[in-house]
Write a protein that holds these residues in place. Structure first.
Motif, short mmCIF file in Angstrom:
data_model
loop_
_atom_site.label_atom_id
_atom_site.label_comp_id
_atom_site.label_asym_id
_atom_site.label_seq_id
_atom_site.Cartn_x
_atom_site.Cartn_y
_atom_site.Cartn_z
N ASP A 53 -2.47 -33.14 12.25
CA ASP A 53 -2.45 -31.87 11.53
C ASP A 53 -3.86 -31.36 11.26
O ASP A 53 -4.15 -30.16 11.42
N ASN A 54 -4.74 -32.27 10.84
CA ASN A 54 -6.12 -31.88 10.57
C ASN A 54 -6.81 -31.38 11.83
O ASN A 54 -7.56 -30.38 11.81
N ALA A 55 -6.55 -32.10 12.92
CA ALA A 55 -7.16 -31.68 14.20
C ALA A 55 -6.64 -30.31 14.61
O ALA A 55 -7.40 -29.46 15.12
N ARG A 56 -5.34 -30.07 14.38
CA ARG A 56 -4.76 -28.77 14.73
C ARG A 56 -5.36 -27.65 13.87
O ARG A 56 -5.65 -26.56 14.36
N GLU A 57 -5.53 -27.96 12.57
CA GLU A 57 -6.11 -26.95 11.67
C GLU A 57 -7.55 -26.64 12.07
O GLU A 57 -7.98 -25.47 12.06
N LYS A 58 -8.30 -27.68 12.41
CA LYS A 58 -9.68 -27.46 12.84
C LYS A 58 -9.72 -26.64 14.13
O LYS A 58 -10.60 -25.77 14.32
N ASN A 98 -0.35 -41.37 8.63
CA ASN A 98 -1.79 -41.16 8.83
C ASN A 98 -2.07 -40.47 10.17
O ASN A 98 -2.93 -39.58 10.26
N GLU A 140 -9.13 -23.10 13.24
CA GLU A 140 -10.32 -22.51 12.63
C GLU A 140 -11.36 -22.16 13.69
O GLU A 140 -12.01 -21.10 13.63
N ILE A 187 -1.11 -36.87 9.84
CA ILE A 187 -2.12 -36.13 9.07
C ILE A 187 -3.35 -35.85 9.92
O ILE A 187 -3.91 -34.74 9.89
N GLU A 188 -3.78 -36.85 10.68
CA GLU A 188 -4.93 -36.65 11.56
C GLU A 188 -4.64 -35.57 12.60
O GLU A 188 -5.51 -34.73 12.91
#
Length: 248
Positions: free
Chosen positions: A225-230, A219, A233, A222-223
């Motif tokens: 990774d999500n923060a990196r993707e954001k 988890n 962006e 994943i968080e």
């Protein structure tokens, strides 16, 4: 004939039954019961003292008296002895010489072997039977028992014929050996259940700790990774906005 009658009278006591073959009252005879030492210290494995001559005699050669007016009368009691040794320690037993040549010769037909009675009273132990009935019960809520039920497809373990197993022992030493085997067996099964359940609990805790750690790590990753993707962006939007501004 007179001597025979006199001997018979002495063997059974006086006419009122208050004296034994040695002219002693029954209370005096009881007072002369030899003190019995602890089992295994002064008594040999398969021997006990004759009540009359005090000789150390093998259990298989000892007798009890069923003549009701004899000083050595064995009265059946509703007792349970833990081992045959306890029977020989607490009851009046007689050697073959005293039984058939000595004080009991005039009622020798009333002398019976002591061993069957000793093993019978020792083998029918309600506490022992209950403990093994409890041992045979499988508790579905117990971890090890649950495994036994599921793996072997049984609902209860077979009950052991304890009384017959102990009763058929040839002598007290063999009885003790069989009893020890039962005790060791019971201890091993109980230990397997305790250790098995304890091990299962520890493994369950260990598995849950690893699992929870893995869940947390996944988890958290994943968080991240999500923060990196954001973040990517946002950077891309900034570059696009900057590019548009430069053109205008």
């Amino acid at each position: 004939m007179a001597r025979s009658a006199s001997s018979a009278t002495n063997s059974h006591g006086s006419e009122d039954g208050n004296q034994n073959s040695r002219g002693e009252s029954s209370s005096q005879a009881q007072e002369q019961v030899p003190s019995v030492p602890d089992t295994g210290k002064k008594l040999k494995a398969n021997c006990a003292k004759c009540y009359d001559c005090h000789e150390l005699i093998p259990h298989r050669l000892l007798y009890i008296c069923h003549d009701e007016i004899c000083y050595g009368y064995y009265q059946e009691k509703n007792l349970t002895y833990h081992t045959p040794f306890h029977f020989y320690e607490n009851e009046k037993v007689f050697c073959s010489r005293c039984s058939f040549v000595g004080n009991h010769q005039n009622h020798q037909d009333m002398m019976k072997e002591a061993h069957p009675v000793a093993t019978k009273l020792s083998s029918k132990n309600k506490d022992l039977e209950y403990s093994f009935r409890k041992l045979a019960y499988l508790d579905p809520e117990d971890l090890v028992d649950r495994m036994i039920i599921d793996h072997f497809k049984v609902k209860q373990l077979p009950l052991l014929p304890l009384a017959n197993y102990l009763l058929n022992a040839e002598d007290s030493e063999e009885w003790e050996g069989r009893k020890k085997m039962l005790d060791d067996f019971k201890e091993t099964v109980e230990k397997c259940r305790t250790v098995g359940a304890d091990f299962a609990r520890k493994q369950a805790i260990k598995a849950m700790n690893f699992y929870n750690e893995a869940v947390y790590l996944v988890n958290e990753t994943i968080e991240t990774d999500n923060a990196r993707e954001k973040s990517k962006e946002r950077e891309q939007r900034k570059r696009r906005d900057s590019h548009k501004s430069s053109k205008s």
